[in-house]
Design a protein around this motif. Structure first.
Motif, PDB file in Angstrom:
ATOM      1  N   MET A 184       0.832  -1.180   0.000  1.00 43.45           N
ATOM      2  CA  MET A 184       0.000   0.000   0.000  1.00 43.45           C
ATOM      3  C   MET A 184       0.878   1.246   0.000  1.00 43.45           C
ATOM      4  SD  MET A 184      -2.473   1.596   2.916  1.00 43.45           S
ATOM      5  CE  MET A 184      -3.835   0.499   2.674  1.00 43.45           C
ATOM      6  N   ILE A 185       0.432   2.251  -0.757  1.00 45.24           N
ATOM      7  CA  ILE A 185       1.092   3.555  -0.738  1.00 45.24           C
ATOM      8  C   ILE A 185       0.415   4.397   0.337  1.00 45.24           C
ATOM      9  CG2 ILE A 185       1.614   5.672  -2.004  1.00 45.24           C
ATOM     10  CD1 ILE A 185       1.328   4.016  -4.593  1.00 45.24           C
ATOM     11  N   SER A 186       1.203   4.887   1.256  1.00 43.53           N
ATOM     12  CA  SER A 186       0.706   5.793   2.285  1.00 43.53           C
ATOM     13  C   SER A 186       1.145   7.209   1.922  1.00 43.53           C
ATOM     14  CB  SER A 186       1.271   5.389   3.646  1.00 43.53           C
ATOM     15  OG  SER A 186       0.923   6.345   4.617  1.00 43.53           O
ATOM     16  N   VAL A 187       0.178   8.098   1.750  1.00 42.73           N
ATOM     17  CA  VAL A 187       0.449   9.491   1.410  1.00 42.73           C
ATOM     18  C   VAL A 187       0.049  10.348   2.610  1.00 42.73           C
ATOM     19  CG1 VAL A 187      -0.049  11.399  -0.175  1.00 42.73           C
ATOM     20  CG2 VAL A 187      -0.108   9.018  -1.016  1.00 42.73           C
ATOM     21  N   THR A 188       0.998  11.128   3.110  1.00 44.29           N
ATOM     22  CA  THR A 188       0.716  12.019   4.239  1.00 44.29           C
ATOM     23  C   THR A 188       1.120  13.435   3.867  1.00 44.29           C
ATOM     24  OG1 THR A 188       1.142  10.223   5.814  1.00 44.29           O
ATOM     25  CG2 THR A 188       1.131  12.474   6.681  1.00 44.29           C
ATOM     26  N   VAL A 189       0.190  14.344   4.037  1.00 47.80           N
ATOM     27  CA  VAL A 189       0.437  15.758   3.821  1.00 47.80           C
ATOM     28  C   VAL A 189       0.397  16.432   5.185  1.00 47.80           C
ATOM     29  CG1 VAL A 189      -0.517  17.879   2.845  1.00 47.80           C
ATOM     30  CG2 VAL A 189      -0.490  15.799   1.482  1.00 47.80           C
ATOM     31  N   THR A 190       1.425  17.213   5.468  1.00 43.47           N
ATOM     32  CA  THR A 190       1.489  17.938   6.732  1.00 43.47           C
ATOM     33  C   THR A 190       1.306  19.423   6.467  1.00 43.47           C
ATOM     34  OG1 THR A 190       3.032  16.289   7.592  1.00 43.47           O
ATOM     35  CG2 THR A 190       2.909  18.383   8.778  1.00 43.47           C
ATOM     36  N   LYS A 191       0.450  20.040   7.288  1.00 47.40           N
ATOM     37  CA  LYS A 191       0.204  21.476   7.199  1.00 47.40           C
ATOM     38  C   LYS A 191       0.514  22.110   8.548  1.00 47.40           C
ATOM     39  CE  LYS A 191      -3.464  21.582   3.724  1.00 47.40           C
ATOM     40  NZ  LYS A 191      -4.852  22.061   3.486  1.00 47.40           N
ATOM     41  N   GLU A 192       0.917  23.364   8.481  1.00 46.97           N
ATOM     42  CA  GLU A 192       1.115  24.163   9.683  1.00 46.97           C
ATOM     43  C   GLU A 192       0.328  25.458   9.505  1.00 46.97           C
ATOM     44  OE1 GLU A 192       4.721  26.199  12.275  1.00 46.97           O
ATOM     45  OE2 GLU A 192       5.204  24.907  10.581  1.00 46.97           O
ATOM     46  N   LYS A 193      -0.656  25.660  10.357  1.00 47.88           N
ATOM     47  CA  LYS A 193      -1.541  26.824  10.257  1.00 47.88           C
ATOM     48  C   LYS A 193      -2.171  26.908   8.871  1.00 47.88           C
ATOM     49  CE  LYS A 193       1.045  29.305  13.736  1.00 47.88           C
ATOM     50  NZ  LYS A 193       1.930  30.421  14.051  1.00 47.88           N
ATOM     51  N   GLY A 194      -2.559  25.749   8.333  1.00 48.01           N
ATOM     52  CA  GLY A 194      -3.229  25.680   7.045  1.00 48.01           C
ATOM     53  C   GLY A 194      -2.316  25.747   5.837  1.00 48.01           C
TER      54      GLY A 194
END
Length: 107
Positions: free
Chosen positions: A1-11
């Motif tokens: 499985m491909i795990s995609v994670t996007v991280t945001k800081e204050k949007g």
């Protein structure tokens, strides 16, 4: 499985991290190819069409890409990232969460 994670800081986008392989097919894995094309095209577009600074690490054997913005993210990069996320979500809609997972985290 491909795990995609996007991280945001204050949007604001800070990081895009992918790990794994889809496992949809032993050869000619269309799911892996589709996700890879979206992600690599997004990174290439950010590099070509914006002045945003970023760092990138990769390990193709592990299916790992670690893309991080180094400073403020332009409107263009934000739009490119949102477009990539839309594409990944559409792949998940078509092929299911067995092959690709998507997460957003706020720090």
């Amino acid at each position: 499985m491909i795990s995609v994670t996007v991280t945001k800081e204050k949007g604001e986008f800070r990081r895009l991290y992918l790990l794994g392989h889809a496992g949809y097919a032993d050869t000619d894995d269309v799911v892996c190819a589709a996700v890879s094309a979206l992600v690599l095209n997004t990174i290439n577009a950010i590099e070509t069409f914006t002045e945003d600074h970023f760092s990138i690490g990769e390990d193709p054997g592990q299916g790992m890409i670690d893309f991080q913005f180094e400073d403020t993210v332009s409107h263009d990069s934000h739009l490119l990232m949102e477009t990539m996320i839309l594409g990944i979500r559409k792949i998940i809609d078509s092929y299911g969460e067995t092959y690709v997972s998507f997460n957003t985290q706020e720090v």
